[in-house]
Write a protein that holds these residues in place. Structure first.
Motif, PDB file in Angstrom:
ATOM      1  N   GLN B  45       0.828  -1.207   0.000  1.00 29.49           N
ATOM      2  CA  GLN B  45       0.000   0.000   0.000  1.00 29.49           C
ATOM      3  C   GLN B  45       0.860   1.254   0.000  1.00 29.49           C
ATOM      4  O   GLN B  45       1.964   1.266   0.530  1.00 29.49           O
ATOM      5  N   LEU B  46       0.303   2.292  -0.607  1.00 29.58           N
ATOM      6  CA  LEU B  46       1.025   3.550  -0.703  1.00 29.58           C
ATOM      7  C   LEU B  46       1.101   4.223   0.657  1.00 29.58           C
ATOM      8  O   LEU B  46       0.094   4.354   1.351  1.00 29.58           O
ATOM      9  N   LEU B  47       2.300   4.645   1.034  1.00 28.01           N
ATOM     10  CA  LEU B  47       2.478   5.374   2.288  1.00 28.01           C
ATOM     11  C   LEU B  47       2.594   6.876   2.009  1.00 28.01           C
ATOM     12  O   LEU B  47       1.894   7.684   2.606  1.00 28.01           O
ATOM     13  N   LEU B  48       3.498   7.232   1.092  1.00 30.46           N
ATOM     14  CA  LEU B  48       3.748   8.646   0.802  1.00 30.46           C
ATOM     15  C   LEU B  48       4.102   8.825  -0.664  1.00 30.46           C
ATOM     16  O   LEU B  48       4.696   7.934  -1.271  1.00 30.46           O
ATOM     17  N   ARG B  49       3.762  10.009  -1.216  1.00 28.01           N
ATOM     18  CA  ARG B  49       4.299  10.393  -2.512  1.00 28.01           C
ATOM     19  C   ARG B  49       4.824  11.820  -2.367  1.00 28.01           C
ATOM     20  O   ARG B  49       4.204  12.626  -1.665  1.00 28.01           O
ATOM     21  N   HIS B  50       5.929  12.117  -2.997  1.00 30.57           N
ATOM     22  CA  HIS B  50       6.614  13.375  -2.676  1.00 30.57           C
ATOM     23  C   HIS B  50       5.803  14.586  -3.107  1.00 30.57           C
ATOM     24  O   HIS B  50       5.887  15.633  -2.469  1.00 30.57           O
ATOM     25  N   ILE B  51       4.994  14.465  -4.152  1.00 26.54           N
ATOM     26  CA  ILE B  51       4.268  15.643  -4.601  1.00 26.54           C
ATOM     27  C   ILE B  51       3.164  16.024  -3.621  1.00 26.54           C
ATOM     28  O   ILE B  51       2.692  17.152  -3.632  1.00 26.54           O
ATOM     29  N   SER B  52       2.755  15.103  -2.760  1.00 26.97           N
ATOM     30  CA  SER B  52       1.696  15.409  -1.803  1.00 26.97           C
ATOM     31  C   SER B  52       2.232  16.166  -0.596  1.00 26.97           C
ATOM     32  O   SER B  52       1.475  16.856   0.080  1.00 26.97           O
ATOM     33  N   ARG B  53       3.510  15.962  -0.312  1.00 22.26           N
ATOM     34  CA  ARG B  53       4.167  16.639   0.807  1.00 22.26           C
ATOM     35  C   ARG B  53       3.348  16.507   2.092  1.00 22.26           C
ATOM     36  O   ARG B  53       3.124  17.483   2.811  1.00 22.26           O
ATOM     37  N   GLU B  54       2.862  15.303   2.370  1.00 22.16           N
ATOM     38  CA  GLU B  54       2.058  15.102   3.567  1.00 22.16           C
ATOM     39  C   GLU B  54       2.757  14.123   4.506  1.00 22.16           C
ATOM     40  O   GLU B  54       3.723  13.476   4.132  1.00 22.16           O
ATOM     41  N   SER B  55       2.247  14.054   5.723  1.00 18.87           N
ATOM     42  CA  SER B  55       2.770  13.123   6.715  1.00 18.87           C
ATOM     43  C   SER B  55       1.712  12.060   6.965  1.00 18.87           C
ATOM     44  O   SER B  55       0.566  12.374   7.260  1.00 18.87           O
ATOM     45  N   ILE B  56       2.094  10.808   6.805  1.00 12.79           N
ATOM     46  CA  ILE B  56       1.179   9.693   7.018  1.00 12.79           C
ATOM     47  C   ILE B  56       1.730   8.834   8.147  1.00 12.79           C
ATOM     48  O   ILE B  56       2.895   8.442   8.109  1.00 12.79           O
ATOM     49  N   LYS B  57       0.899   8.559   9.151  1.00 15.47           N
ATOM     50  CA  LYS B  57       1.291   7.727  10.295  1.00 15.47           C
ATOM     51  C   LYS B  57       2.580   8.252  10.930  1.00 15.47           C
ATOM     52  O   LYS B  57       3.382   7.475  11.455  1.00 15.47           O
ATOM     53  N   GLY B  58       2.782   9.553  10.871  1.00 12.17           N
ATOM     54  CA  GLY B  58       3.950  10.158  11.486  1.00 12.17           C
ATOM     55  C   GLY B  58       5.202  10.120  10.632  1.00 12.17           C
ATOM     56  O   GLY B  58       6.249  10.640  11.032  1.00 12.17           O
ATOM     57  N   PHE B  59       5.125   9.506   9.449  1.00  8.36           N
ATOM     58  CA  PHE B  59       6.256   9.431   8.535  1.00  8.36           C
ATOM     59  C   PHE B  59       6.299  10.643   7.616  1.00  8.36           C
ATOM     60  O   PHE B  59       5.262  11.131   7.177  1.00  8.36           O
ATOM     61  N   THR B  60       7.510  11.103   7.325  1.00  6.90           N
ATOM     62  CA  THR B  60       7.716  12.146   6.337  1.00  6.90           C
ATOM     63  C   THR B  60       8.877  11.752   5.433  1.00  6.90           C
ATOM     64  O   THR B  60       9.708  10.906   5.807  1.00  6.90           O
ATOM     65  N   ALA B  61       8.906  12.334   4.262  1.00  6.63           N
ATOM     66  CA  ALA B  61      10.030  12.101   3.350  1.00  6.63           C
ATOM     67  C   ALA B  61      10.209  13.353   2.520  1.00  6.63           C
ATOM     68  O   ALA B  61       9.231  13.903   2.015  1.00  6.63           O
ATOM     69  N   ASP B  62      11.422  13.792   2.380  1.00  7.49           N
ATOM     70  CA  ASP B  62      11.731  14.985   1.594  1.00  7.49           C
ATOM     71  C   ASP B  62      12.602  14.599   0.408  1.00  7.49           C
ATOM     72  O   ASP B  62      13.598  13.886   0.559  1.00  7.49           O
TER      73      ASP B  62
END
Lengths: 113, 110
Positions: B45-62
């Motif tokens: 399942q998708l956790l994050l995509r960089h264009i969304s710039r959101e935090s999911i379940k406390g995770f971030t990615a830059d």
């Protein structure tokens, strides 16, 4: 709503036999992808369908592999004359369009004896 | 050539500790980067995509274009974060097939 579904969930076959794997994408999703997940190679792209465009078959590993998508919905991945190295989990994904997030099915675990 | 590298096959941390899962990529154009997660006996399942710039379940990615990296971070790991994490990229145009890294298995110990 229902997610991507795949059948069968498990398939055991003998070397040399043909197998068909089915994918039902999320209703309304125009893009459909097949990937393969194996221990040695990780997750590999196989083929991509988008609407009525010609599919991108660039990931198919040999001419024993083919796929079709009927009516813009259900897709079938066919492997002819299976080999032991075809053993893997075959994943299907769909997205609303070519730039949409991809939603994955549970996969079909194929074992070639 | 498109390539995604996740240098750690296994990563083990204690609950409450910070966690960083590394991802480096190689791509000739402007990619879109993703993190996918697969919990035990569940689908990818998708956790994050960089264009969304959101935090999911406390995770971030830059996305760091200079270092061609897209590391996944969480300041305080939880036991339920234990899973396989895959970094992936796609092009911003044409076929949006995903190129995946080999994955990192994260174990969060109590």
């Amino acid at each position: 709503g229902a997610g991507v579904s795949q059948s069968p969930s498990n398939k055991v076959t003998e070397k040399g036999k043909d197998v068909e794997l089915r994918c039902d994408p999320i209703s309304g999703h125009t893009a459909l992808y097949w990937y393969r997940q194996s221990l040695g190679q990780g997750l590999e792209f196989l083929i991509y369908f988008q609407g009525n465009s010609a599919p991108d078959k660039s990931g198919l590993p040999s001419d024993r592999f083919s796929a079709e998508r009927t009516g813009g919905s259900v897709s079938t991945l066919t492997i002819q004359r299976t080999q032991q190295e075809d053993s893997a989990v075959y994943l299907c994904a769909s997205s609303l369009g070519p730039k949409g997030a991809q939603y994955f099915g549970p996969g079909t675990r194929l074992l070639v004896l | 050539a498109q390539r995604v590298t996740q240098p750690e096959k296994l990563l083990s941390v204690f609950k409450g500790a910070p966690v960083e899962l590394k991802c480096n990529y190689s791509y000739s154009g402007s990619p879109e980067l993703f993190w996918y997660v697969q919990y035990s006996r569940q689908r990818l399942q998708l956790l994050l995509r960089h264009i969304s710039r959101e935090s999911i379940k406390g995770f971030t990615a830059d996305l760091n274009k200079g270092e061609t990296s897209f590391h996944l971070k969480k300041p305080f790991a939880q036991e339920e974060d234990s899973a396989m994490y895959y970094c992936a990229l796609s092009g911003l145009g044409g076929s949006e097939k995903l190129v995946f890294g080999k994955g990192t298995k994260l174990t969060v110990n109590p």
